[in-house]
Design a protein around this motif. Sequence first.
Motif, PDB file in Angstrom:
ATOM      1  N   SER A 297      -4.707  -0.804   4.303  1.00 25.15           N
ATOM      2  CA  SER A 297      -3.943  -1.548   4.954  1.00 25.15           C
ATOM      3  C   SER A 297      -2.365  -0.685   4.219  1.00 25.15           C
ATOM      4  CB  SER A 297      -2.749  -2.834   5.254  1.00 25.15           C
ATOM      5  OG  SER A 297      -3.581  -3.659   5.683  1.00 25.15           O
ATOM      6  N   LEU A 298      -2.438  -0.226   2.458  1.00 29.52           N
ATOM      7  CA  LEU A 298      -1.312   0.313   2.177  1.00 29.52           C
ATOM      8  C   LEU A 298      -1.092   1.717   2.528  1.00 29.52           C
ATOM      9  CD1 LEU A 298      -2.596  -0.606  -2.038  1.00 29.52           C
ATOM     10  CD2 LEU A 298       0.193  -1.575  -0.534  1.00 29.52           C
ATOM     11  N   PRO A 299      -2.185   2.841   2.675  1.00 30.41           N
ATOM     12  CA  PRO A 299      -1.470   4.303   2.707  1.00 30.41           C
ATOM     13  C   PRO A 299      -1.041   4.174   4.032  1.00 30.41           C
ATOM     14  CG  PRO A 299      -4.022   3.945   3.082  1.00 30.41           C
ATOM     15  CD  PRO A 299      -3.917   2.543   2.684  1.00 30.41           C
ATOM     16  N   TRP A 300      -0.089   2.962   5.088  1.00 32.21           N
ATOM     17  CA  TRP A 300       0.355   3.348   6.240  1.00 32.21           C
ATOM     18  C   TRP A 300       1.807   3.140   5.663  1.00 32.21           C
ATOM     19  CZ3 TRP A 300      -2.224   5.398  10.250  1.00 32.21           C
ATOM     20  CH2 TRP A 300      -3.596   5.031   9.814  1.00 32.21           C
ATOM     21  N   ALA A 301       1.811   1.961   4.759  1.00 34.46           N
ATOM     22  CA  ALA A 301       3.482   2.504   3.772  1.00 34.46           C
ATOM     23  C   ALA A 301       4.296   3.395   3.640  1.00 34.46           C
ATOM     24  CB  ALA A 301       3.267   1.601   2.388  1.00 34.46           C
ATOM     25  N   TRP A 302       3.502   4.904   4.133  1.00 38.00           N
ATOM     26  CA  TRP A 302       3.763   5.632   3.712  1.00 38.00           C
ATOM     27  C   TRP A 302       4.495   6.488   4.687  1.00 38.00           C
ATOM     28  CZ3 TRP A 302       0.963   4.483  -0.665  1.00 38.00           C
ATOM     29  CH2 TRP A 302       1.650   4.524  -1.775  1.00 38.00           C
ATOM     30  N   PRO A 303       5.577   7.842   4.990  1.00 38.97           N
ATOM     31  CA  PRO A 303       6.299   8.276   5.759  1.00 38.97           C
ATOM     32  C   PRO A 303       4.978   9.092   6.942  1.00 38.97           C
ATOM     33  CG  PRO A 303       8.111   7.560   4.930  1.00 38.97           C
ATOM     34  CD  PRO A 303       6.390   7.597   4.364  1.00 38.97           C
ATOM     35  N   ALA A 304       3.899   9.901   6.136  1.00 44.44           N
ATOM     36  CA  ALA A 304       3.394  10.577   6.018  1.00 44.44           C
ATOM     37  C   ALA A 304       1.861   9.779   7.628  1.00 44.44           C
ATOM     38  CB  ALA A 304       2.796  11.012   5.428  1.00 44.44           C
ATOM     39  N   TRP A 305       1.591   8.690   6.838  1.00 44.02           N
ATOM     40  CA  TRP A 305       0.499   8.426   7.713  1.00 44.02           C
ATOM     41  C   TRP A 305       0.828   7.685   8.889  1.00 44.02           C
ATOM     42  CZ3 TRP A 305      -4.759   7.344   5.617  1.00 44.02           C
ATOM     43  CH2 TRP A 305      -5.507   8.096   4.865  1.00 44.02           C
ATOM     44  N   GLY A 306       2.288   6.255   8.542  1.00 46.61           N
ATOM     45  CA  GLY A 306       2.426   5.718   9.411  1.00 46.61           C
ATOM     46  C   GLY A 306       3.520   6.279  10.482  1.00 46.61           C
ATOM     47  N   GLY A 307       4.099   7.334  10.029  1.00 49.29           N
ATOM     48  CA  GLY A 307       4.527   7.533  11.068  1.00 49.29           C
ATOM     49  C   GLY A 307       6.457   7.369  11.073  1.00 49.29           C
ATOM     50  N   GLN A 308       7.004   6.354  10.526  1.00 48.77           N
ATOM     51  CA  GLN A 308       7.793   5.393  10.042  1.00 48.77           C
ATOM     52  C   GLN A 308       9.404   5.938   9.225  1.00 48.77           C
ATOM     53  OE1 GLN A 308       5.297   5.186   8.517  1.00 48.77           O
ATOM     54  NE2 GLN A 308       5.575   3.095   7.109  1.00 48.77           N
ATOM     55  N   ALA A 309      10.751   5.974   9.776  1.00 51.68           N
ATOM     56  CA  ALA A 309      11.096   7.192   8.617  1.00 51.68           C
ATOM     57  C   ALA A 309      11.123   7.373   6.998  1.00 51.68           C
ATOM     58  CB  ALA A 309      13.176   6.138   8.731  1.00 51.68           C
ATOM     59  N   GLU A 310      10.793   6.107   6.358  1.00 47.36           N
ATOM     60  CA  GLU A 310      10.624   5.904   4.796  1.00 47.36           C
ATOM     61  C   GLU A 310      10.162   5.174   4.657  1.00 47.36           C
ATOM     62  OE1 GLU A 310      14.244   3.827   4.187  1.00 47.36           O
ATOM     63  OE2 GLU A 310      15.088   5.761   4.635  1.00 47.36           O
ATOM     64  N   PHE A 311       9.293   5.195   3.388  1.00 49.34           N
ATOM     65  CA  PHE A 311       8.523   4.719   2.287  1.00 49.34           C
ATOM     66  C   PHE A 311       9.088   2.901   2.692  1.00 49.34           C
ATOM     67  CE2 PHE A 311       6.769   2.821  -1.093  1.00 49.34           C
ATOM     68  CZ  PHE A 311       5.495   2.354  -1.464  1.00 49.34           C
ATOM     69  N   GLU A 312       7.887   2.349   3.115  1.00 52.16           N
ATOM     70  CA  GLU A 312       7.621   1.293   3.202  1.00 52.16           C
ATOM     71  C   GLU A 312       7.253  -0.025   1.726  1.00 52.16           C
ATOM     72  OE1 GLU A 312       7.101   0.328   7.676  1.00 52.16           O
ATOM     73  OE2 GLU A 312       5.753  -0.033   6.692  1.00 52.16           O
ATOM     74  N   ARG A 313       9.032  -0.128   0.859  1.00 48.24           N
ATOM     75  CA  ARG A 313       9.272  -0.859   0.093  1.00 48.24           C
ATOM     76  C   ARG A 313       8.208  -2.016  -0.366  1.00 48.24           C
ATOM     77  NH1 ARG A 313      11.782  -2.563  -4.303  1.00 48.24           N
ATOM     78  NH2 ARG A 313      14.052  -2.811  -3.433  1.00 48.24           N
TER      79      ARG A 313
END
Lengths: 536, 536
Positions: free
Chosen positions: A24-40
């Motif tokens: 599940s970790l990779p989806w914290a990055w915008p490139a994967w999850g598509g969200q605006a910024e990294f999910e710290r």
Amino acid sequence: MNFRLISSFLGVVAWLIGVTMCFSLPWAWPAWGGQAEFERVGSIALLGSIAVSVLVGLLLRYLGRTADGAPYRKEAMAIVGLSWLLATLLGGLPFYLSGTAVGVSVDDPTEVVQMSFVDCMFEAQSGFSTTGATVLTNVEDEELVPRCILFWRSSTHFLGGLGIIVLFVAVLGHGSAGKALMRAEMPGPSKQGMQERMQHTAWAFAAIYVALTVILTLLLKLEGRTTAQGTMSWFDAICHSFGTLATGGFSTYNDSVGHFHSPVVDYTIVVFMILAGTNFTLLYLVWLGKPGRLVRDVEWQAYIGVILVVTAVFIVVGMTWAHDFDVQDTLPPGKEFFEALRYGLFQVVSILTTTGFSTHDFDRWNQFARAVLFLLMFVGGCAGSTGGGLKVIRHVLFVKILGLEIEQSFHPRVVRHLRLGGEAIADSDLRKQILLYFGLIAFIFMLSWITLVAVEGDDAWTGRGLSLDNKLVDAASAVAATLNNVGPGLGTVGATQNYSIFDWESKLLLTFLMMLGRLELFAVLVLLMPSFWRSR
Amino acid sequence: MNFRLISSFLGVVAWLIGVTMCFSLPWAWPAWGGQAEFERVGSIALLGSIAVSVLVGLLLRYLGRTADGAPYRKEAMAIVGLSWLLATLLGGLPFYLSGTAVGVSVDDPTEVVQMSFVDCMFEAQSGFSTTGATVLTNVEDEELVPRCILFWRSSTHFLGGLGIIVLFVAVLGHGSAGKALMRAEMPGPSKQGMQERMQHTAWAFAAIYVALTVILTLLLKLEGRTTAQGTMSWFDAICHSFGTLATGGFSTYNDSVGHFHSPVVDYTIVVFMILAGTNFTLLYLVWLGKPGRLVRDVEWQAYIGVILVVTAVFIVVGMTWAHDFDVQDTLPPGKEFFEALRYGLFQVVSILTTTGFSTHDFDRWNQFARAVLFLLMFVGGCAGSTGGGLKVIRHVLFVKILGLEIEQSFHPRVVRHLRLGGEAIADSDLRKQILLYFGLIAFIFMLSWITLVAVEGDDAWTGRGLSLDNKLVDAASAVAATLNNVGPGLGTVGATQNYSIFDWESKLLLTFLMMLGRLELFAVLVLLMPSFWRSR
């Protein structure tokens, strides 16, 4: 009771959960999850949960370091029951640590309401038990629910489904429903020993499960262009594939599969829900080039029969007097038929297989259709599938047993055997087992219903502007939807609603019911009996 | 199948019904019935019905004139099932021939709506099965319902109750519930033969039943001065006594027992409802000077326990958050407690014993209380009483069996016996029988519920200004109230409503359910099996 052995097994479960969390970790990055910024916060919560899982696993392995011997019946039951409990506790951690939000406050939309500890247990149990009931009111806002946490939520479906297929079905057999199917011999060369054969079966089933998940993901990704959005992200494709093959039902959108507005996606998911609700032994035989075994299977025939008959009834009722699919009465009959087929079929399959996706607000359908959907929850998928409910085979046997017993009431000396597909089955104890299962379900259902009605305040209805008249039916549907691992029920827990409004006591009860239903009662009920722990 | 023998037996049943009808005739005279003038139409209808009954009896006796031999199990089942069917047909005649009215038309209050043929069947079955569900909307107007016909309506309770106690309980035993109680040996000197002993039991039970009816009639007549009316006619005293001892529930007033506004009458009827729901074997033992046997009986303890606990819960809930008994919140706590005790106890006993009288509109109570009342319907009275439902003993055994079977799931080789009051009972087949009974009830309930929801139009709710949201619950309660022989259900079939608004198809279904429940399923279900009639 061999506690060391149990502890050793549970340690592996904890590690398995920790390992799955990594994905599940990779989806914290915008490139994967598509969200605006990294999910710290989300990624830290996941890392923390992974650490806890690994540590708990180490501790359990340490406690069980001197374990020897193989698990007997009692140990096996304890392992299944307790590993589900452990999974719920560990699986709820990412929600809790990330401060994932149920939604915004009704009174003040700027105030975010975070998930309570019970909420996290509920959501994790719902995932692992492949129920798909949720307390999250808005999964589309990444400020409320981080994408990586949302992915973890769907992953619990995948892991739960895999656990059922491998542990519960292939290794442990599956209760009275499985007993009746023992003649549908488990696959694997017959010369091998029992142990080897079970391992072979477990690997084969796991391979089918993973293969189907991968195929559906690819299909959904390809079909993205037919959706209203014109495309589908890998995130959505994977999560919906997890939800489908596990007959879970968690979606990444508030409108569930209805969000895509694509008949192609709808029908694709229908086909895979049907596959997920099919006995994996039969799927394996199809893989081996014996599709005839699938088509001739009594349970599968009944399963497909129910889908076809109920869908036909819904179409007829919907097109004649109810106008469920054409509320404004403006569609031409041909168009109305295809609408009714598409939405009717989807909902029947979704509820019967206990997936719980929705593409139409079935709470606005006529009362008869709602009642039928309620009853379908108790039918469920085929034995040996990821589907919940009582399983089709138990219903087939139940009706046959009732008929035989009525006959025996006036012919007490004539003993006729239970037959399945023309073959007599050795039923010394099976009749009682099947009746017992229905009795237990009825008892648990009634007890939970009355408890829920008593515990849950009236504001779960009045607070949403629903009439209190709905309380008894809605509460019954909430119990049915969790006990049978469906997900959505009727009214205040219906297709467009969720479980967020319930009190924590109610949520705890429903969490327990999800586990109870998933493990076919016994593996959980025995944990509650002091004599189970006392005796050796 | 010895059809001659069956015919011969049915002939006696027809005559018995004819003879009983004679006792309704006197109430056509103003001196007895209290109405303004002699009821010509009502008395002619009764005379006609008596003539038909006698003729049918003659015909059946003629067809069975060469009958010989004793009835075997199959014949006994056929006799019980068919005599109930015959009683319904003959018992409905007086309603039909007299043109008794359901009520006045909603659109035009000067237009009288007469009972249809199905209405008459429904009312007669409701009487004989001691259910007390009615289609009559106004029984107080003698222009609509002649007094002599109203008396006949209550007489069907008396005859039905007598039939259950004598035929079903004393002669035939009573299904799986009776089996468990066989150790509670049937009264009668043990030296006698089986045949003689059954006769003795039957006479003793009939004597107790009639004696209790007479005692209650006298008590009610005496207590008349405590009612709001200051007096009670013999007509009312007898009819309510019939309704109480048969656990029937037909009243001679639209407000049921609530009409009298007398705590003394309420509590008296409570005591006699409790007696009517008690095993008649135990009452006989009390009569023989052995009250200890009653007090130590496991089933009776559970029965009284349920009454006390549920009443206490209703009082607590009613006085703390629901205010069911003090809607305006104006009563002092002491007064509120006595109101809650009086109305709560009455309703719990009335529903549990499946009588169905009411003194309070329990549909206005909180949803939890309504749900509890719904579940109480399935509990019913004790085995060997006139009460309906599944019987308390079956529930006691059911819970014990579930516990034993859960234990057996992890200790498959340890077989523990079913125990009742410390004594082990030989349960070779009993466990399956009890589970089977619950399974059948659940199956029939679900099937009937979905059928009723499908068949009955929405106007049974919208036509009365009730929300459609109630349809699923109300339909479920209608099925429960007829299958368990209670009478009133919830909502549109609740305490202040009746079954008149239902379509004839629904009424036919419910009529069937009343018969099914009364005869504990098997005697009716076998009649539907072709193999029952084919084989010898």
